[in-house]
Design a protein around this motif. Structure first.
Motif, PDB file in Angstrom:
ATOM      1  N   THR A 168       0.802  -1.225  -0.016  1.00 26.16           N
ATOM      2  CA  THR A 168       0.072   0.272   0.142  1.00 26.16           C
ATOM      3  C   THR A 168       0.973   1.221  -0.124  1.00 26.16           C
ATOM      4  OG1 THR A 168      -1.678  -1.102   1.299  1.00 26.16           O
ATOM      5  CG2 THR A 168      -1.903   1.154   1.406  1.00 26.16           C
ATOM      6  N   ARG A 169       0.745   1.862  -0.957  1.00 28.45           N
ATOM      7  CA  ARG A 169       1.906   3.173  -1.004  1.00 28.45           C
ATOM      8  C   ARG A 169       1.454   4.173  -2.247  1.00 28.45           C
ATOM      9  NH1 ARG A 169       7.744   0.274  -2.154  1.00 28.45           N
ATOM     10  NH2 ARG A 169       8.179   2.731  -1.686  1.00 28.45           N
ATOM     11  N   MET A 170       2.155   5.292  -2.165  1.00 28.85           N
ATOM     12  CA  MET A 170       1.876   6.206  -3.177  1.00 28.85           C
ATOM     13  C   MET A 170       2.987   5.944  -4.294  1.00 28.85           C
ATOM     14  SD  MET A 170      -0.672   8.414  -2.727  1.00 28.85           S
ATOM     15  CE  MET A 170      -1.870   8.872  -1.112  1.00 28.85           C
ATOM     16  N   PHE A 171       2.410   6.497  -5.571  1.00 26.51           N
ATOM     17  CA  PHE A 171       3.266   6.367  -6.694  1.00 26.51           C
ATOM     18  C   PHE A 171       3.099   7.535  -7.437  1.00 26.51           C
ATOM     19  CE2 PHE A 171       2.706   2.003  -5.634  1.00 26.51           C
ATOM     20  CZ  PHE A 171       3.799   1.183  -6.111  1.00 26.51           C
ATOM     21  N   ARG A 172       4.193   7.862  -8.346  1.00 26.59           N
ATOM     22  CA  ARG A 172       4.127   9.031  -9.182  1.00 26.59           C
ATOM     23  C   ARG A 172       3.742   8.557 -10.409  1.00 26.59           C
ATOM     24  NH1 ARG A 172       9.413  12.674  -6.750  1.00 26.59           N
ATOM     25  NH2 ARG A 172       8.562  12.989  -4.748  1.00 26.59           N
ATOM     26  N   PRO A 173       2.960   9.100 -11.345  1.00 21.14           N
ATOM     27  CA  PRO A 173       2.803   8.792 -12.837  1.00 21.14           C
ATOM     28  C   PRO A 173       3.899   9.158 -13.389  1.00 21.14           C
ATOM     29  CG  PRO A 173       0.709   9.865 -11.792  1.00 21.14           C
ATOM     30  CD  PRO A 173       1.836  10.015 -10.606  1.00 21.14           C
ATOM     31  N   VAL A 174       4.422   8.211 -14.332  1.00 23.81           N
ATOM     32  CA  VAL A 174       5.327   8.645 -15.201  1.00 23.81           C
ATOM     33  C   VAL A 174       5.104   8.894 -16.503  1.00 23.81           C
ATOM     34  CG1 VAL A 174       7.568   7.593 -16.308  1.00 23.81           C
ATOM     35  CG2 VAL A 174       7.042   6.993 -13.771  1.00 23.81           C
ATOM     36  N   GLN A 175       4.416   7.913 -17.320  1.00 25.13           N
ATOM     37  CA  GLN A 175       3.864   8.401 -18.698  1.00 25.13           C
ATOM     38  C   GLN A 175       2.742   7.507 -19.111  1.00 25.13           C
ATOM     39  OE1 GLN A 175       6.308  10.072 -20.989  1.00 25.13           O
ATOM     40  NE2 GLN A 175       4.604  10.258 -22.128  1.00 25.13           N
TER      41      GLN A 175
ATOM     42  N   PHE B 109       4.364   3.910 -13.541  1.00 31.25           N
ATOM     43  CA  PHE B 109       4.212   4.520 -12.316  1.00 31.25           C
ATOM     44  C   PHE B 109       5.656   4.137 -11.592  1.00 31.25           C
ATOM     45  CE2 PHE B 109      -0.101   3.765 -13.366  1.00 31.25           C
ATOM     46  CZ  PHE B 109      -0.733   5.038 -13.120  1.00 31.25           C
ATOM     47  N   ARG B 110       5.981   5.139 -10.918  1.00 29.63           N
ATOM     48  CA  ARG B 110       7.237   4.580  -9.849  1.00 29.63           C
ATOM     49  C   ARG B 110       6.848   5.104  -8.636  1.00 29.63           C
ATOM     50  NH1 ARG B 110      10.281   9.520  -8.599  1.00 29.63           N
ATOM     51  NH2 ARG B 110       9.884  11.121  -9.903  1.00 29.63           N
ATOM     52  N   SER B 111       7.365   4.410  -7.457  1.00 31.72           N
ATOM     53  CA  SER B 111       7.322   4.806  -6.233  1.00 31.72           C
ATOM     54  C   SER B 111       7.882   6.119  -5.896  1.00 31.72           C
ATOM     55  CB  SER B 111       7.217   3.760  -5.051  1.00 31.72           C
ATOM     56  OG  SER B 111       9.009   3.314  -5.461  1.00 31.72           O
ATOM     57  N   ALA B 112       7.696   6.907  -4.888  1.00 33.48           N
ATOM     58  CA  ALA B 112       8.634   8.074  -4.561  1.00 33.48           C
ATOM     59  C   ALA B 112       9.658   7.433  -4.005  1.00 33.48           C
ATOM     60  CB  ALA B 112       7.937   9.118  -3.710  1.00 33.48           C
ATOM     61  N   PRO B 113      11.017   7.689  -4.057  1.00 33.50           N
ATOM     62  CA  PRO B 113      12.209   7.428  -3.327  1.00 33.50           C
ATOM     63  C   PRO B 113      12.128   7.951  -1.926  1.00 33.50           C
ATOM     64  CG  PRO B 113      12.876   8.381  -5.511  1.00 33.50           C
ATOM     65  CD  PRO B 113      11.328   8.767  -5.271  1.00 33.50           C
ATOM     66  N   SER B 114      12.685   7.393  -0.868  1.00 29.41           N
ATOM     67  CA  SER B 114      12.675   7.503   0.466  1.00 29.41           C
ATOM     68  C   SER B 114      13.527   9.095   0.505  1.00 29.41           C
ATOM     69  CB  SER B 114      13.546   6.474   1.267  1.00 29.41           C
ATOM     70  OG  SER B 114      13.791   7.133   2.428  1.00 29.41           O
ATOM     71  N   GLY B 115      13.065   9.917   1.435  1.00 30.49           N
ATOM     72  CA  GLY B 115      13.566  11.226   1.520  1.00 30.49           C
ATOM     73  C   GLY B 115      15.195  10.709   2.123  1.00 30.49           C
ATOM     74  N   SER B 116      15.227   9.735   2.793  1.00 27.06           N
ATOM     75  CA  SER B 116      16.725   9.526   3.600  1.00 27.06           C
ATOM     76  C   SER B 116      17.634   8.901   2.582  1.00 27.06           C
ATOM     77  CB  SER B 116      16.437   8.838   4.966  1.00 27.06           C
ATOM     78  OG  SER B 116      15.790   7.480   4.672  1.00 27.06           O
ATOM     79  N   ASN B 117      17.003   8.091   1.450  1.00 31.58           N
ATOM     80  CA  ASN B 117      17.687   7.384   0.424  1.00 31.58           C
ATOM     81  C   ASN B 117      17.379   7.727  -0.711  1.00 31.58           C
ATOM     82  OD1 ASN B 117      19.623   5.775  -0.629  1.00 31.58           O
ATOM     83  ND2 ASN B 117      18.418   3.772  -0.114  1.00 31.58           N
ATOM     84  N   PRO B 118      17.585   9.098  -1.422  1.00 29.34           N
ATOM     85  CA  PRO B 118      16.772   9.249  -2.622  1.00 29.34           C
ATOM     86  C   PRO B 118      17.227   8.092  -3.794  1.00 29.34           C
ATOM     87  CG  PRO B 118      18.343  10.762  -2.052  1.00 29.34           C
ATOM     88  CD  PRO B 118      18.307  10.163  -0.923  1.00 29.34           C
ATOM     89  N   ALA B 119      18.422   7.621  -3.755  1.00 25.15           N
ATOM     90  CA  ALA B 119      18.922   6.787  -4.806  1.00 25.15           C
ATOM     91  C   ALA B 119      18.458   5.236  -4.425  1.00 25.15           C
ATOM     92  CB  ALA B 119      20.289   6.973  -4.916  1.00 25.15           C
ATOM     93  N   GLY B 120      17.660   5.062  -3.531  1.00 26.09           N
ATOM     94  CA  GLY B 120      17.252   3.774  -3.069  1.00 26.09           C
ATOM     95  C   GLY B 120      16.211   3.025  -3.812  1.00 26.09           C
ATOM     96  N   PRO B 121      15.797   1.851  -3.482  1.00 29.30           N
ATOM     97  CA  PRO B 121      14.962   0.856  -4.146  1.00 29.30           C
ATOM     98  C   PRO B 121      13.797   1.896  -4.629  1.00 29.30           C
ATOM     99  CG  PRO B 121      15.875  -0.178  -2.310  1.00 29.30           C
ATOM    100  CD  PRO B 121      16.244   1.290  -2.089  1.00 29.30           C
ATOM    101  N   VAL B 122      13.206   1.404  -5.884  1.00 26.31           N
ATOM    102  CA  VAL B 122      12.079   2.207  -6.166  1.00 26.31           C
ATOM    103  C   VAL B 122      11.069   1.044  -7.087  1.00 26.31           C
ATOM    104  CG1 VAL B 122      11.075   3.444  -8.324  1.00 26.31           C
ATOM    105  CG2 VAL B 122      13.121   4.462  -6.825  1.00 26.31           C
TER     106      VAL B 122
END
Length: 272
Positions: A120-127, A191-204
């Motif tokens: 259960t999570r928020m995603f960002r539309p990509v294309q 869609f892609r999930s929003a990266p963690s604020g503490s780890n912006p390069a982390g898993p998506v």
């Protein structure tokens, strides 16, 4: 003096979408779950000014047999729900969450006792893309009636690796046009999930959602016989598949997919 122009929110302009993969843990409560969601929960959500659109699909037993579920948690989910949020998204999401909390205190969340949500999570539309045969705009695609969807959920361990960019380019330039050309496809959103604020390069987590006007089971069978082009070998391990397969559109009051078979009626014979 005229105020700033208000641009109506649509799925095309949305910056946030919510996905959930519910699992009903009591096999006798599927009808109760669908009655609650389709006749109470979803209408209340769609009535919120900050919710642009929402939908839900079911992984019927026929759909389940054709899917792939490498992720153990998602393997047990029977449904997928999603909502698109208007701008400003933060305000819309706050109002939406408040509705859910208020429903608990109104005694209108019976499903909490027998439903799990492994993702259960928020995603960002990509294309987004629309097949030419669909004849609608991208903003209208989620509102267009569909018979189901084909969903692909995957995870990349680092969102900023060059291989992720190369894989995404291959998917958008090669696989998506292939999908759009297939019979029964109305459009595609990624869609892609929003990266963690503490780890912006982390898993998506990534989702590709294909809207179908074909029967989702028949479409998936055809796709298995004629698969999409595979990524180049060098990119094969870039994304880890979590869930792939069809889900069917839910028709109000038609909630019998998980009903137990009725016991065969037997005539009693009385011998004298």
């Amino acid at each position: 003096m005229r105020g700033p122009e208000v641009i109506p929110s649509t799925p095309e302009t949305a910056t946030r979408a919510f996905f959930s993969f519910p699992k009903v843990t009591d096999p006798d409560r599927h009808r109760d779950y669908n009655a609650w969601h389709q006749l109470d929960h979803r209408p209340e959500n769609l009535a919120l000014p900050g919710v642009v659109h929402g939908d839900r699909w079911v992984r019927t037993p026929a759909c389940e047999r054709l899917g792939s579920y490498p992720d153990a948690a998602l393997a047990g989910s029977q449904y997928m729900a999603m909502y698109w949020f208007a701008e400003p998204a933060a305000d819309a999401i706050h109002e939406w969450k408040d509705l859910g909390d208020r429903a608990i205190h109104q005694g209108r969340r019976p499903e909490l006792a027998w439903t799990e949500r492994p993702m259960t999570r928020m995603f960002r539309p990509v294309q987004g893309y629309v097949a030419s045969r669909a004849l609608v705009t991208l903003a209208a695609l989620p509102f267009r009636p569909n018979r189901g969807v084909h969903v692909e959920v995957s995870r990349v361990e680092t969102s900023q690796h060059p291989d992720v960019a190369d894989l995404s380019q291959f998917e958008h330039e090669t696989q998506v046009p292939d999908l759009l050309a297939r019979d029964g496809v109305a459009g595609v959103w990624t869609f892609r999930s929003a990266p963690s604020g503490s780890n912006p390069a982390g898993p998506v987590v990534r989702i590709r959602l294909t809207y179908l006007e074909a029967d989702p089971v028949e479409f998936t069978r055809a796709l298995a016989g004629d698969p999409l082009p595979a990524p180049p070998a060098a990119l094969a391990g870039t994304a880890t598949p979590l869930l792939t397969g069809p889900l069917a559109t839910i028709t109000p009051w038609v909630w019998d997919w998980f009903d137990k078979p009725a016991a065969a009626a037997t005539d009693s014979v009385v011998q004298g």
